[in-house]
Scaffold this active site. Sequence first.
Site, PDB file in Angstrom:
ATOM      1  N   HIS A  12      37.937  79.103  32.465  1.00 15.55           N
ATOM      2  CA  HIS A  12      37.267  79.987  31.486  1.00 15.55           C
ATOM      3  C   HIS A  12      35.738  79.808  31.505  1.00 15.55           C
ATOM      4  O   HIS A  12      35.089  79.907  30.463  1.00 15.55           O
ATOM      5  CB  HIS A  12      37.859  79.775  30.088  1.00 15.55           C
ATOM      6  CG  HIS A  12      37.710  78.390  29.526  1.00 15.55           C
ATOM      7  ND1 HIS A  12      38.660  77.793  28.732  1.00 15.55           N
ATOM      8  CD2 HIS A  12      36.707  77.482  29.630  1.00 15.55           C
ATOM      9  CE1 HIS A  12      38.244  76.583  28.376  1.00 15.55           C
ATOM     10  NE2 HIS A  12      37.057  76.379  28.896  1.00 15.55           N
ATOM     11  N   HIS A  59      34.499  75.171  22.004  1.00 11.73           N
ATOM     12  CA  HIS A  59      33.423  74.319  22.518  1.00 11.73           C
ATOM     13  C   HIS A  59      32.356  74.171  21.433  1.00 11.73           C
ATOM     14  O   HIS A  59      31.220  74.632  21.594  1.00 11.73           O
ATOM     15  CB  HIS A  59      32.819  74.918  23.785  1.00 11.73           C
ATOM     16  CG  HIS A  59      33.804  75.165  24.897  1.00 11.73           C
ATOM     17  ND1 HIS A  59      34.705  76.202  24.888  1.00 11.73           N
ATOM     18  CD2 HIS A  59      34.031  74.493  26.051  1.00 11.73           C
ATOM     19  CE1 HIS A  59      35.437  76.163  25.999  1.00 11.73           C
ATOM     20  NE2 HIS A  59      35.056  75.135  26.710  1.00 11.73           N
ATOM     21  N   HIS A 197      35.819  69.904  36.844  1.00 11.85           N
ATOM     22  CA  HIS A 197      34.399  70.013  36.534  1.00 11.85           C
ATOM     23  C   HIS A 197      33.939  68.875  35.651  1.00 11.85           C
ATOM     24  O   HIS A 197      34.667  68.387  34.813  1.00 11.85           O
ATOM     25  CB  HIS A 197      33.988  71.369  35.971  1.00 11.85           C
ATOM     26  CG  HIS A 197      34.609  71.806  34.664  1.00 11.85           C
ATOM     27  ND1 HIS A 197      35.951  71.917  34.436  1.00 11.85           N
ATOM     28  CD2 HIS A 197      34.009  72.227  33.518  1.00 11.85           C
ATOM     29  CE1 HIS A 197      36.156  72.402  33.214  1.00 11.85           C
ATOM     30  NE2 HIS A 197      35.005  72.582  32.634  1.00 11.85           N
ATOM     31  N   GLU A 244      40.398  69.574  30.442  1.00  6.17           N
ATOM     32  CA  GLU A 244      40.833  70.875  29.885  1.00  6.17           C
ATOM     33  C   GLU A 244      42.168  71.317  30.491  1.00  6.17           C
ATOM     34  O   GLU A 244      42.900  72.103  29.887  1.00  6.17           O
ATOM     35  CB  GLU A 244      39.785  71.963  30.161  1.00  6.17           C
ATOM     36  CG  GLU A 244      38.524  71.816  29.333  1.00  6.17           C
ATOM     37  CD  GLU A 244      37.523  72.962  29.535  1.00  6.17           C
ATOM     38  OE1 GLU A 244      36.651  73.123  28.672  1.00  6.17           O
ATOM     39  OE2 GLU A 244      37.606  73.686  30.550  1.00  6.17           O
TER      40      GLU A 244
HETATM   41  C1  DHB Z   1      31.251  75.292  31.856  1.00  4.10           C
HETATM   42  C2  DHB Z   1      31.720  75.206  30.541  1.00  4.10           C
HETATM   43  C3  DHB Z   1      33.076  75.235  30.289  1.00  4.10           C
HETATM   44  O1  DHB Z   1      33.573  75.243  29.033  1.00  4.10           O
HETATM   45  C4  DHB Z   1      33.967  75.293  31.288  1.00  4.10           C
HETATM   46  O2  DHB Z   1      35.273  75.242  30.975  1.00  4.10           O
HETATM   47  C5  DHB Z   1      33.524  75.371  32.596  1.00  4.10           C
HETATM   48  C6  DHB Z   1      32.157  75.367  32.861  1.00  4.10           C
HETATM   49  C7  DHB Z   1      29.795  75.303  32.133  1.00  4.10           C
HETATM   50  O3  DHB Z   1      28.991  75.156  31.217  1.00  4.10           O
HETATM   51  O4  DHB Z   1      29.432  75.503  33.298  1.00  4.10           O
HETATM   52 FE    FE Z   2      35.598  74.872  28.821  1.00  3.42          FE
END
Ligand code: DHB
Ligand code: FE
Length: 293
Positions: A12, A59, A197, A244
């Site tokens: 997402h 978030h 990530h 996540e």
């Molecule tokens: C980013 C933020 C998110 O919540 C995520 O799931 C993936 C990437 C970001 O800030 O790049």
């Molecule tokens: Fe996220």
Amino acid sequence: MAKITASVYTSHVPAIGAALDLGKTQEDYWKPVFAGYEFSKQWMKDNKPDVIFLVFNDHATAFSLDMIPTFAIGTAAQFTPADEGWGPRPVPVVQGHPELASHIAQSVIQQDFDLTIVNKMDVDHGLTVPLSLMCGQQDPVKGAWPCPVIPFAVNVVQYPVPSGQRCFNLGQAIRKAIESYDEDINVHIWGTGGMSHQLQGARAGLINREWDNAWLDQLINDPLACANRPHMDYVREAGSEGIELVMWLIARGAMSDIQDGKVTGPTPKLAHRFYHVPASNTAVGHAILENAI
Ligand code: DHB
Ligand code: FE
């Protein structure tokens, strides 16, 4: 009775929402990301649900450190888009389904899961980016999402976070709840977030392609083993925000091959699978599973 016919899994990434909203989908960087969802947009039209049960994480948009529900179900009639980064996206207000959401809250709480009932909640990129990817861009005023959505927020931001196993068990309880709703409707359950990530610290930008793909294989084909993975696997291999991914286990646990914590039926049909790096600092993963009718 209501039934779950399919589950959808997708990252997402907020930058995907910004790329859509700023008309950048045809740029070289973004083209391959959106190409992975062409099948999915057609699939959504061909397999239109009556309701989407959408698992995501907030978030720090709707909830702050003042209040941190582990599992929060949105029971409101409407949810307004908002965001902590680029600001609210220009997308339609999300229509809820208070009757089904209240029924699920009642059933799941009586199955001994503690849910927080949220009658007012703004929804951020965790929810709106998957809707845009799967349903295409909609005019914020004249347009609408194809069906009501029940937002289900999981805390994967502030420790302690729930385990993959608990998420998987919760998915089974959610399916029981949906299947005891006395109306013949077709529900999709979506798990969002991930894949690998890490947004901060010395390992910022970490991407683990091999691990992501092996994890997705396991989620689809050996969900009990996937559910059993400890929290540290995610953090070590997929980065701090890779956690996540436990939300995908809620959707997987709700599929019809799982009964009382065991695999009792055939693996759902894999209708689509996609993986791409990069999108912002994140690997984009996506899959669609269909239950045998
Ligand atoms: C980013 C933020 C998110 O919540 C995520 O799931 C993936 C990437 C970001 O800030 O790049
Ligand atoms: Fe996220």
